[in-house]
Design an enzyme around this catalytic site. Structure first.
Site, PDB file in Angstrom:
ATOM      1  N   ASP A 128      15.719  26.990 171.221  1.00 25.19           N
ATOM      2  CA  ASP A 128      15.653  27.493 172.491  1.00 25.19           C
ATOM      3  C   ASP A 128      15.118  26.446 173.993  1.00 25.19           C
ATOM      4  O   ASP A 128      15.000  25.321 173.642  1.00 25.19           O
ATOM      5  CB  ASP A 128      13.734  27.668 172.714  1.00 25.19           C
TER       6      ASP A 128
HETATM    7  C1  NOJ Z   1      12.520  30.197 176.838  1.00 25.21           C
HETATM    8  C2  NOJ Z   1      12.373  31.901 175.954  1.00 25.21           C
HETATM    9  O1  NOJ Z   1      11.478  31.768 174.490  1.00 25.21           O
HETATM   10  C3  NOJ Z   1      14.122  32.081 175.461  1.00 25.21           C
HETATM   11  O2  NOJ Z   1      13.735  33.537 174.719  1.00 25.21           O
HETATM   12  C4  NOJ Z   1      14.949  32.154 176.501  1.00 25.21           C
HETATM   13  O3  NOJ Z   1      16.019  32.712 176.298  1.00 25.21           O
HETATM   14  C5  NOJ Z   1      14.906  30.678 176.626  1.00 25.21           C
HETATM   15  N1  NOJ Z   1      13.396  30.909 177.567  1.00 25.21           N
HETATM   16  C6  NOJ Z   1      15.931  30.633 178.332  1.00 25.21           C
HETATM   17  O4  NOJ Z   1      15.200  31.911 179.263  1.00 25.21           O
END
Ligand code: NOJ
Length: 784
Positions: free
Chosen positions: A282
């Site tokens: 993530d």
């Molecule tokens: C953080 C989020 O938790 C995740 O779900 C997302 O895909 C990423 N950022 C990218 O934006």
């Protein structure tokens, strides 16, 4: 002896006693502790992926170490608006990769659709709809030049009712969630878009998901049995469906960050589940270089340069990370690219339809397609759940005057895709409904927001082509029928014409990534409902809700005749609602989670864990309830919910009959599976051990679809767990036969000693019906 083997033996000794009984927290060997599991396994190559791996190996074989490392780390660029990018390698004609949010439709881009969100799909209990929706969503990603769709969400699963992201996923029941994730992966990847199933794993709160100051990310502490039977379960389905990517989560798992947790990635995912694809972090979820590489992380976002990049090259040259590990990272990434056919010349160039800045001149690249129209509408429709309908308030019978109230009936004042998402600032209701999330990492807007919601906020938000708001759809209907329509969306105590045939109060419960909801109902909204109900004998309440919303403050008011949870419907919200209100369409949605009467019924599962006492810098979230969340918990504690899991009314009635169960004689009922590991685990976990059949008849006076549900009582576990559902559409007097195949996994419990799914000998109570508490058919399956 490798450390994993040694640890396995120690663990075996330590938890032998615990394994005798099916007691959740007794396998404390895992609880609060994350066993090491090394080395990171190279992809074992299932037959489905053999061709892709052959090409990937040849491809990676031509690369220098630096080029391989570049494949593993994101690059920041301003050429397009991809959420993450892997740079091209022109020397070998590799165009790079574009990773884009998210699971409910492509985000922050023009010419895309606002689909119904995960929770609405969960409420539909409709596999075919989930599949078709995924095909539509992924087609938009593809046309826009995105290689990897950052979804679906199966974690959070929904342990904490206040979680800001529960609406992104399907359901807090792992079986339902897993079944819909399976369809979503298959649907998306059938058009060549890699799914990033997220967030792996046990990511159950937004609060302290990331370190803040001196305070670390929350640690989700859970035992091995709970891990398998609840949180890993839907990921297992997604791997079984062939997902090319999994995203590791922000939280720690038993004290070790998810993106450097060798037990989670090397063991659970890459060994036990035979995952063929790659793991991406993530965004900002990586906290170490060598440790994350050796624990099984394959790609880091949004940038490789913090811990990997040159550092990873150096780590290989000085022997801290093996060259084979980096080869495996690169090979897994390229294999997924080949597996989905993204090497084809007709796959749009990465980011080609995703402008960095939509307000700057850019090429018009259309993602949407009129052929998706019916699925978008159907998604909105089947996500609506009717939970109260007294005095036949619905469907509306040729009303002459309707009064419409509530801030969620109207379209927000402005929408421009460049704003990116529904978030703070898009809405404001003033201090009555806003809050400052003092305990949250980030501050957020109130739980009720000003304007109808079509999606929740954050990276899972999607972009509408238009918004059919309840007000506009009702106005169109009034024009057609020549019906009167009065409205007031501002007052909390509006004037009501007492001769109104119906008063509709349309309100919402908003939620967003980045913060957990401060509570599960708000006085501001309740006061509007109660004030209208005081003056109108036929008050119909509608919630667009991105979270569980308690209703006991008003639900027993005699003038509140109907209640609808619209969930998170996407751009066709109003049209779907109005078709249902008038009975042009029938309700068929069911609650994909329970609504209890009080916050206290959740026993602590209504709020995120905070840093406390000796853990002031290391917040701990102890999943001591084990598998007992939602209906599993309410059943175990004899708590009657207001609306149980699986519940939802229809304009017709259904009768169930003729439950039968047959063991499949040709399939082994030995205690443990013996099959080889395929994608998703041992092959024979998917053998159909028994089949339950029954019949269902539409006994009412209009056509309708019913979600027939099968629950099984696995010995030693919760009294019942969802293990099958079907959704036949039935004409009046129509009958359908129901078939529920039960696989070995469906009937097994996780044996922490054997580290395998165990099919126990004994009696398994079976229940079939229309909700988790309305189960007219019962039977018993005996495994001996
Ligand atoms: C953080 C989020 O938790 C995740 O779900 C997302 O895909 C990423 N950022 C990218 O934006």
């Amino acid at each position: 002896m490798s450390s994993s083997v040694l640890y396995g033996i120690l663990g075996l000794l330590a938890c032998q006693a615990a394994a005798q009984a099916d007691v959740i927290t007794d396998d404390s060997y895992f609880y609060g502790d994350s066993p090491p599991f090394y080395p990171s396994p190279n992809a074992t190559v299932s037959s489905n992926w053999a061709a892709a791996y052959e090409k990937a190996r040849a491809f990676v074989g031509q690369l220098t170490l630096e080029e391989k490392v570049n494949l593993t780390g994101g690059v920041r660029q301003s050429e397009n608006g991809c959420s993450g990018s892997i740079a091209a390698i022109p020397r070998v004609n590799f165009p790079g990769l574009c990773l884009s949010d998210a699971g409910n439709g492509i985000r922050s881009v023009d010419y895309a659709t606002s689909w119904a969100s995960g929770w609405s799909v969960g409420a539909s209990f409709n596999r075919e709809l989930a599949h078709k929706r995924a095909v539509g969503i992924a087609s938009e990603f593809r046309k826009k030049g995105s290689n990897i769709a950052l979804g679906p969400v199966v974690g959070p699963l929904g342990r904490v009712a206040e979680n800001g992201r529960n609406w992104e996923g399907f359901s807090n029941d792992p079986y339902l969630c897993g079944a819909l994730a399976y369809e979503t992966v298959q649907g998306s990847q059938s058009v060549g878009v890699i799914t990033s199933v997220k967030h792996f794993v046990a990511y159950e709160q937004e609060t302290y998901r990331n370190p803040v100051g001196n305070v670390s990310s929350v640690s989700s502490n859970l035992d091995d049995k709970t891990m398998h039977e609840l949180y890993l379960w839907p990921f297992q389905d997604a791997v079984h469906a062939g997902t090319g990517n999994i995203m590791c989560s922000y939280n720690q798992i038993n004290g070790s960050w998810a993106c450097q947790n060798s037990w989670a990635m090397n063991n659970l995912l890459k060994t036990e589940l035979g995952f063929q694809g790659f793991v991406v972090s993530d965004w900002g979820g990586q906290h170490s270089g060598v440790a994350s590489a050796n624990a099984g992380l394959d790609m880091v976002m949004p940038t490789g340069s913090t811990y990997w990049g040159d550092n990873l090259t150096l780590a290989v040259t000085n022997g801290s990370v093996t060259a084979a590990r980096v080869d495996d990272m690169a090979t897994r990434i390229i294999a997924a690219w080949y597996q989905m056919g993204q090497d084809s010349s007709d796959y749009p160039a990465p980011g080609s339809g995703i402008p960095y800045d939509v307000s700057a001149p850019h090429e018009k690249v259309i993602g949407w397609d009129k052929s998706y129209k019916d699925i978008v509408y159907q998604g909105a429709l089947e996500g609506h759940v009717l939970v109260k309908n007294a005095n036949n308030a619905l469907p509306l019978q040729s009303p002459q005057l309707i009064s419409l109230y509530g801030y969620s009936a109207k379209t927000p004042d402005s929408f421009y895709v460049g704003n990116g998402e529904w978030n703070e600032g898009d809405y404001s209701l003033g201090e009555n409904a806003t809050y400052t999330a003092a305990n949250s990492v980030e501050e957020g807007t109130g739980i009720a927001v000003n304007g109808t919601i079509i999606s929740g906020g954050g990276s899972g938000a999607n972009m509408p082509m238009y918004i059919s708001s309840p007000f506009e759809a009702l106005t169109a209907r009034a024009q057609e029928d020549y019906t009167g329509l009065y409205w007031d969306f501002e007052s909390t105590d509006p004037e009501v014409d007492p001769t109104s045939d119906a008063c509709i109060v349309d309100v919402n419960a908003f939620a967003s990534e980045g913060w957990d909801r401060p509570n599960l109902h708000d006085d501001y909204t309740d006061s509007i409902i109660l004030n209208v109900a005081a003056k109108c004998a036929n008050t119909i309440v509608v919630f667009q809700n991105a979270g569980a919303r308690l209703v006991d403050t008003f639900i027993d008011h005699p003038n509140v005749t109907a209640l609808i949870f619209a969930h998170v419907p996407g751009q066709d919200s109003g049209k779907a609602l109005v078709s249902l209100l008038y009975g042009d369409e029938n309700f068929s949605g069911k609650m994909p989670y329970s609504i209890p009467k009080n916050e206290s019924d959740y026993a602590g599962l209504d709020a995120p864990s905070l840093p406390e006492g000796e853990f002031a810098y290391f917040p701990q979230s102890n999943f001591s309830e084990g598998v007992y969340i939602d209906y599993r918990a309410f059943d175990a504690k004899n708590i009657t919910p207001r609306y149980e899991f699986g519940f939802g009314l229809s304009y017709t009635t259904f009768a169930f009959s003729g439950l039968n169960v047959a063991l499949n004689g040709s399939v082994s009922t030995a205690s443990y599976p013996t099959g080889q590991i395929v994608e998703g685990g041992q092959e024979d976990l998917w053998d159909v051990v028994a089949t339950v059949t029954a019949s269902i008849t539409n006994t009412g006076s209009v056509k309708g679809a019913e979600v027939a549900q099968l629950y099984v009582g696995i010995p030693g576990g919760p009294v019942k767990q969802l293990r099958g559902f079907e959704k036949p559409v039935l004409e009046v007097n129509g009958t359908a036969s129901l078939t529920f195949p039960l696989t070995r996994r469906d009937l097994s419990s996780w044996d922490t000693v054997a580290q395998k799914w165990e099919l126990q000998q004994g009696s398994y109570p079976l229940y079939v019906g229309s909700s988790s508490r309305d189960l007219p058919l019962t039977g018993t399956l005996t495994i001996s």
